[in-house]
Design a protein around this motif. Structure first.
Motif, PDB file in Angstrom:
ATOM      1  N   GLN A   1     -28.639  -4.466  20.194  1.00 23.32           N
ATOM      2  CA  GLN A   1     -28.993  -3.401  18.968  1.00 23.32           C
ATOM      3  C   GLN A   1     -29.206  -2.175  19.740  1.00 23.32           C
TER       4      GLN A   1
ATOM      5  N   LYS B   1     -19.290  -5.249   9.761  1.00 20.32           N
ATOM      6  CA  LYS B   1     -19.873  -6.256   9.758  1.00 20.32           C
ATOM      7  C   LYS B   1     -21.230  -6.172   9.103  1.00 20.32           C
ATOM      8  N   VAL B   2     -21.984  -5.142   9.425  1.00 23.22           N
ATOM      9  CA  VAL B   2     -23.218  -5.141   8.947  1.00 23.22           C
ATOM     10  C   VAL B   2     -23.088  -4.761   7.366  1.00 23.22           C
TER      11      VAL B   2
ATOM     12  N   PRO C   1     -29.047  -8.666  11.573  1.00 21.74           N
ATOM     13  CA  PRO C   1     -29.469  -8.314  13.057  1.00 21.74           C
ATOM     14  C   PRO C   1     -30.927  -7.687  13.133  1.00 21.74           C
TER      15      PRO C   1
ATOM     16  N   ASP D   1     -24.878 -12.737  14.431  1.00 25.51           N
ATOM     17  CA  ASP D   1     -23.727 -12.015  14.763  1.00 25.51           C
ATOM     18  C   ASP D   1     -22.384 -12.987  14.856  1.00 25.51           C
TER      19      ASP D   1
ATOM     20  N   SER E   1     -18.698 -13.676  12.428  1.00 23.74           N
ATOM     21  CA  SER E   1     -17.826 -13.090  12.936  1.00 23.74           C
ATOM     22  C   SER E   1     -16.567 -13.396  12.226  1.00 23.74           C
TER      23      SER E   1
END
Length: 544
Positions: free
Chosen positions: A261, A281-282, A423, A491, A495
């Motif tokens: 991070q 992805k976030v 995350p 994560d 994917s």
């Protein structure tokens, strides 16, 4: 399927599933009791004749009365929307525990203001109090699932976050039956309708006091550079020494996730906003989180919660007290099914299957209820005996069957899913957006439901049923299963290389392989944690 059947990502000492982690989760989940109580009591209380008499309801037209009722209900959701975003700053700078204390205090202030409402002063204090109470529960609805997920062992994370939903249903049962009790046992008076408002202070006070006796989230402490305190809290929650293999693995995973991070998103206040904008992805997970609450609220649950007397009247139930009694039974059914969901389903059947099965079964039930109302039109053709007809009884049965399908699926599962998929340094902001979207859609439902029933009639049920069918498509193609996956491995689960329907099996296989490699390396090299680095106080679990 046993209550003790746990799906573990790695060998886990039994002491990890101890009373400390359950008590900590239960205290934080008390905010849901406040939310559930409000959703259950407010519609019934506004329907009491004593409330209508004190505020001279007879002077309003039907449309005006609907508008005032909708405003009283919906300003709470409006406050909660903003409270969810305020909680991001509180959770980032002050921590999960202190943030929860602040928001429970705001709720207490709001609930106290409501008690000053009477016919002479008008509805101003009621509006102001409900806005403040909404801010309080909105902030808590952000921080509670995060706090619980960050201290929960993966195998029981769904169960522990599910205590939030259990609190919601407990509050709902109390709210439904308090309304019935005051309507049956008290004369029409100011006290009759103000008592349900006063009871809100009980769960809020219990939560505020209980928060002084639990620990701050270890993962939040790690991200804020308070490593020794974080390890100390983690040892206390797990009831393990820092030298235990399970602790070595968990701390190693936290460290690796923190380093990742720091190298990618960053640990500051504004970095998660940048990640939301620049990291696909976030942003994709933000989209999923907000969408889950869109589907949850368009299933019809909050229309039924807030306007249950209207719902039962449309089926053919007559009389205020009879309607309140029927609503009370609805609350009991939800609570019982939630217990089954909590202990037997969420960590066994999983999030993904529950959402799809629940949506399909619930949609069939609502289609039946809507079809019955369209054909029989019970509101305009009441039974001569004043009792439900056989068709009305069947519609009520399908309504309760809908409750059985909906409660263990869309009622609480979106909260569990959102608490675990983000995350670490994006988690508070992600949950803020998810919780805010819940309160936004909740507000829209609360604000327009009465008008929808007036304009659409039986079409309201068909509308909600059709949206439940569409939610199945959303879940099947976009949501991977998250049960049993450690927070630090999410994560991998999301994917782009993995199809959502297959991602869980692939990641669990990778985790078992990684765990075997880690143990071989540790046992072969004698690596351990340096006690001097963390301080002597964190070397062993504190005495009880």
């Amino acid at each position: 399927m046993s209550i003790l059947a746990l799906k573990e990502d790695r060998p886990t000492p039994k002491c990890v599933y101890n009373f400390r982690v359950y008590i900590s989760a239960a205290v934080a989940a008390f905010c849901a009791v406040m939310i559930g109580y409000d959703s259950a009591f407010i519609g019934g209380t506004l329907a009491l004749q004593s409330f209508k008499n004190e505020f001279d309801w007879a002077k309003y037209t039907t449309d005006e009365a609907d508008l005032i009722s909708e405003n009283i209900v919906s300003v709470y959701q409006a406050g909660a929307f903003f409270g969810a975003f305020f909680a991001y700053a509180a959770g980032h700078y002050l921590g999960r525990k202190k943030g929860l204390q602040i928001f429970s205090g705001v709720f207490i202030l709001g609930a106290g203001l409501m008690l000053g409402t009477n016919g002479k002063r008008g509805l101003g204090l009621l509006y102001a109090g409900r806005v403040l109470a909404g801010i309080g529960v909105g902030g808590a609805s952000n921080l509670t699932p995060i706090y619980i997920s960050e201290l929960a062992p993966p195998a029981i994370r769904g169960r522990l976050v599910g205590l939030y939903e259990m609190g919601w249903q407990i509050g709902g049962v109390v709210g439904f039956w308090i309304n019935y009790a005051v309507s049956e046992t008290m004369p029409e008076s100011h006290e009759q309708w103000i008592i349900p408002f006063a009871i809100q202070l009980i769960p809020a006070g219990l939560m505020f006091i209980g928060l002084f006796f639990i620990k701050e989230s270890p993962r939040w402490l790690f991200t804020r550079g308070q490593r020794a305190k974080g390890l100390q809290n983690l040892c206390w929650i797990r009831k393990l020494s820092q030298d235990d293999m399970y602790m070595l693995e968990e701390v190693s995973a936290i460290d690796a996730a923190s380093e990742h991070q720091h190298a990618t998103v960053g640990l500051g206040f504004w970095q998660p906003f940048q990640a939301l904008w620049h990291d696909s992805k976030v942003s994709y997970r933000f989209f999923l989180g907000c969408s889950l609450f869109f589907w949850q609220n368009t299933s019809g649950i909050n229309a039924i919660n807030y306007y249950s007397p209207t719902v039962f009247k449309s089926i053919g139930v007559t009389g205020t007290n009879t309607s309140l009694l029927t609503t009370g039974v609805f609350g009991v059914v939800k609570a019982i099914v939630t217990i089954i969901w909590l202990f037997f389903l969420i960590d066994n059947l999983g999030r993904r299957n529950l959402l799809m099965y629940g949506a399909f079964g619930g949609a069939i039930c609502l289609y039946y209820v809507g079809a019955y109302i369209a054909i029989a039109d019970p509101a305009n053709h009441p039974s001569a005996s004043g009792q439900l007809s056989s068709g009305g009884i069947s519609a009520m049965a399908f309504f309760y069957l809908w409750t059985i399908f909906y409660t263990p699926s869309w009622n609480g599962t979106p909260w569990v899913y959102n608490s675990e998929m983000f995350p670490q340094n994006v988690r508070t902001l992600g949950q803020a957006f998810a919780a805010a979207s819940n309160w936004l859609f909740n507000f829209l439902v609360a604000r327009f439901t009465a008008q929808m029933f007036t304009a659409m009639g039986y079409g309201v049920y068909l509308f909600f049923a059709s949206l439940m069918i569409l939610s199945i498509v959303f879940v099947f193609f976009l949501l991977p299963e998250t049960k049993g996956i450690p927070l630090e491995s999410m994560d991998r689960l999301f994917s782009k290389e993995l199809a959502p329907r297959n991602a869980h099996a692939v990641v669990m296989m990778e985790l078992r392989s990684d765990e075997e490699s880690f143990r071989r390396n540790v046992e072969g090299s004698g690596i351990g944690l340096d006690k001097d680095e963390f301080g002597e106080k964190s070397a062993h679990v504190e005495a009880v």
